[in-house]
Design a protein around this motif. Sequence first.
Motif, PDB file in Angstrom:
ATOM      1  N   MET A  34       0.355  10.492 -32.594  1.00 49.44           N
ATOM      2  CA  MET A  34       1.316   9.614 -32.914  1.00 49.44           C
ATOM      3  C   MET A  34       2.362   9.866 -32.040  1.00 49.44           C
ATOM      4  O   MET A  34       3.631   9.180 -32.129  1.00 49.44           O
ATOM      5  CB  MET A  34       1.746   9.845 -33.702  1.00 49.44           C
ATOM      6  CG  MET A  34       2.888   8.867 -34.736  1.00 49.44           C
ATOM      7  SD  MET A  34       1.382   7.377 -34.592  1.00 49.44           S
ATOM      8  CE  MET A  34       1.916   6.239 -36.585  1.00 49.44           C
ATOM      9  N   GLY A  35       3.205  10.434 -31.376  1.00 50.61           N
ATOM     10  CA  GLY A  35       3.939  10.827 -30.764  1.00 50.61           C
ATOM     11  C   GLY A  35       4.210  10.702 -29.098  1.00 50.61           C
ATOM     12  O   GLY A  35       4.825  10.079 -28.231  1.00 50.61           O
ATOM     13  N   GLN A  36       3.179  10.253 -28.442  1.00 48.90           N
ATOM     14  CA  GLN A  36       2.605  10.345 -27.280  1.00 48.90           C
ATOM     15  C   GLN A  36       2.822   8.929 -26.867  1.00 48.90           C
ATOM     16  O   GLN A  36       2.543   8.231 -26.193  1.00 48.90           O
ATOM     17  CB  GLN A  36       1.174  10.881 -26.798  1.00 48.90           C
ATOM     18  CG  GLN A  36       1.027  10.506 -24.702  1.00 48.90           C
ATOM     19  CD  GLN A  36      -0.035  11.726 -24.640  1.00 48.90           C
ATOM     20  OE1 GLN A  36      -0.631  11.938 -25.151  1.00 48.90           O
ATOM     21  NE2 GLN A  36      -0.617  11.113 -23.097  1.00 48.90           N
ATOM     22  N   ARG A  37       2.219   7.836 -28.482  1.00 46.49           N
ATOM     23  CA  ARG A  37       2.435   7.100 -28.071  1.00 46.49           C
ATOM     24  C   ARG A  37       4.552   5.941 -28.276  1.00 46.49           C
ATOM     25  O   ARG A  37       4.091   4.994 -28.005  1.00 46.49           O
ATOM     26  CB  ARG A  37       1.734   5.599 -29.000  1.00 46.49           C
ATOM     27  CG  ARG A  37       1.132   4.686 -29.338  1.00 46.49           C
ATOM     28  CD  ARG A  37       0.522   4.427 -30.329  1.00 46.49           C
ATOM     29  NE  ARG A  37       0.590   2.814 -30.245  1.00 46.49           N
ATOM     30  CZ  ARG A  37      -1.477   2.131 -29.937  1.00 46.49           C
ATOM     31  NH1 ARG A  37      -1.421   3.091 -29.221  1.00 46.49           N
ATOM     32  NH2 ARG A  37      -1.120   0.949 -29.835  1.00 46.49           N
ATOM     33  N   ASP A  38       4.899   7.200 -29.391  1.00 46.60           N
ATOM     34  CA  ASP A  38       5.947   6.369 -28.890  1.00 46.60           C
ATOM     35  C   ASP A  38       6.552   6.894 -28.157  1.00 46.60           C
ATOM     36  O   ASP A  38       7.743   5.962 -27.600  1.00 46.60           O
ATOM     37  CB  ASP A  38       6.245   6.831 -29.954  1.00 46.60           C
ATOM     38  CG  ASP A  38       6.177   7.026 -31.495  1.00 46.60           C
ATOM     39  OD1 ASP A  38       6.124   6.053 -32.023  1.00 46.60           O
ATOM     40  OD2 ASP A  38       6.001   7.999 -32.635  1.00 46.60           O
TER      41      ASP A  38
ATOM     42  N   LYS B 274       8.773   3.895 -25.971  1.00 46.82           N
ATOM     43  CA  LYS B 274      10.014   3.911 -24.754  1.00 46.82           C
ATOM     44  C   LYS B 274      10.337   3.708 -23.472  1.00 46.82           C
ATOM     45  O   LYS B 274      11.614   3.044 -22.939  1.00 46.82           O
ATOM     46  CB  LYS B 274      10.440   5.381 -25.191  1.00 46.82           C
ATOM     47  CG  LYS B 274      11.485   5.805 -26.363  1.00 46.82           C
ATOM     48  CD  LYS B 274      11.513   7.229 -27.185  1.00 46.82           C
ATOM     49  CE  LYS B 274      11.730   7.240 -28.425  1.00 46.82           C
ATOM     50  NZ  LYS B 274      12.052   8.464 -28.360  1.00 46.82           N
ATOM     51  N   MET B 275       9.656   4.308 -22.610  1.00 48.77           N
ATOM     52  CA  MET B 275       8.659   4.093 -21.214  1.00 48.77           C
ATOM     53  C   MET B 275       8.725   3.157 -21.497  1.00 48.77           C
ATOM     54  O   MET B 275       9.789   2.130 -20.010  1.00 48.77           O
ATOM     55  CB  MET B 275       8.339   5.148 -20.741  1.00 48.77           C
ATOM     56  CG  MET B 275       7.537   5.366 -19.473  1.00 48.77           C
ATOM     57  SD  MET B 275      10.070   6.084 -19.143  1.00 48.77           S
ATOM     58  CE  MET B 275       9.912   7.215 -17.304  1.00 48.77           C
ATOM     59  N   LYS B 276       8.188   2.427 -21.607  1.00 45.87           N
ATOM     60  CA  LYS B 276       7.642   1.219 -21.424  1.00 45.87           C
ATOM     61  C   LYS B 276       9.414   0.360 -21.610  1.00 45.87           C
ATOM     62  O   LYS B 276       9.354  -0.934 -20.596  1.00 45.87           O
ATOM     63  CB  LYS B 276       7.050   0.731 -22.326  1.00 45.87           C
ATOM     64  CG  LYS B 276       6.193  -1.037 -22.007  1.00 45.87           C
ATOM     65  CD  LYS B 276       5.002  -1.688 -23.171  1.00 45.87           C
ATOM     66  CE  LYS B 276       4.845  -3.444 -22.064  1.00 45.87           C
ATOM     67  NZ  LYS B 276       3.513  -4.269 -23.268  1.00 45.87           N
ATOM     68  N   SER B 277       9.058   0.984 -22.423  1.00 39.50           N
ATOM     69  CA  SER B 277      10.561  -0.533 -23.488  1.00 39.50           C
ATOM     70  C   SER B 277      11.931   0.061 -22.197  1.00 39.50           C
ATOM     71  O   SER B 277      12.842  -1.597 -21.466  1.00 39.50           O
ATOM     72  CB  SER B 277      11.503   0.110 -24.635  1.00 39.50           C
ATOM     73  OG  SER B 277      12.584  -0.337 -24.651  1.00 39.50           O
ATOM     74  N   ARG B 278      12.499   1.208 -21.638  1.00 35.28           N
ATOM     75  CA  ARG B 278      13.194   1.907 -20.810  1.00 35.28           C
ATOM     76  C   ARG B 278      12.691   0.863 -19.355  1.00 35.28           C
ATOM     77  O   ARG B 278      13.427   0.133 -19.131  1.00 35.28           O
ATOM     78  CB  ARG B 278      13.671   2.957 -20.115  1.00 35.28           C
ATOM     79  CG  ARG B 278      13.583   3.559 -20.940  1.00 35.28           C
ATOM     80  CD  ARG B 278      13.781   4.935 -20.779  1.00 35.28           C
ATOM     81  NE  ARG B 278      14.364   6.021 -21.958  1.00 35.28           N
ATOM     82  CZ  ARG B 278      13.666   7.111 -22.683  1.00 35.28           C
ATOM     83  NH1 ARG B 278      12.971   7.504 -21.335  1.00 35.28           N
ATOM     84  NH2 ARG B 278      14.044   7.567 -23.280  1.00 35.28           N
ATOM     85  N   LYS B 279      11.420   0.464 -18.788  1.00 33.12           N
ATOM     86  CA  LYS B 279      11.161   0.083 -17.328  1.00 33.12           C
ATOM     87  C   LYS B 279      11.718  -1.671 -17.898  1.00 33.12           C
ATOM     88  O   LYS B 279      12.491  -2.009 -16.729  1.00 33.12           O
ATOM     89  CB  LYS B 279       9.586   0.418 -17.442  1.00 33.12           C
ATOM     90  CG  LYS B 279       9.664   1.705 -16.492  1.00 33.12           C
ATOM     91  CD  LYS B 279       7.838   2.067 -16.638  1.00 33.12           C
ATOM     92  CE  LYS B 279       7.360   2.065 -15.180  1.00 33.12           C
ATOM     93  NZ  LYS B 279       5.820   2.050 -15.057  1.00 33.12           N
ATOM     94  N   GLU B 280      11.309  -2.000 -19.285  1.00 37.26           N
ATOM     95  CA  GLU B 280      11.945  -3.858 -18.953  1.00 37.26           C
ATOM     96  C   GLU B 280      13.364  -3.034 -19.458  1.00 37.26           C
ATOM     97  O   GLU B 280      13.460  -4.522 -18.942  1.00 37.26           O
ATOM     98  CB  GLU B 280      11.368  -4.049 -20.472  1.00 37.26           C
ATOM     99  CG  GLU B 280       9.235  -4.484 -19.806  1.00 37.26           C
ATOM    100  CD  GLU B 280       8.646  -4.502 -21.781  1.00 37.26           C
ATOM    101  OE1 GLU B 280       9.759  -4.729 -22.386  1.00 37.26           O
ATOM    102  OE2 GLU B 280       7.823  -4.719 -21.674  1.00 37.26           O
TER     103      GLU B 280
END
Length: 73
Positions: free
Chosen positions: A1-5, A9-15
């Motif tokens: 669960m933690g790795q998916r979150d 987060k990383m995808k959101s930051r990149k976007e």
Amino acid sequence: MGQRDEKDKMKSRKEKLADYFYDLSKLIFTAMVLGGMSSLYTGEVKPYTIYVVIAGIVLTYITAFSANRILKY
């Protein structure tokens, strides 16, 4: 669960960072290129106007390219 979150987060930051660079690209284009071109049409041509327009085109390309690279990787 933690790795998916963490991936989300990383995808959101990149976007968000890519959106920032795209917006910066639009701002540079509007201010430097269109602003410089408008002075050419009004007849108030200064010696550095062409350099401002060229620098605006180059900076617009660099920031848009950077945003594209951020989204790719």
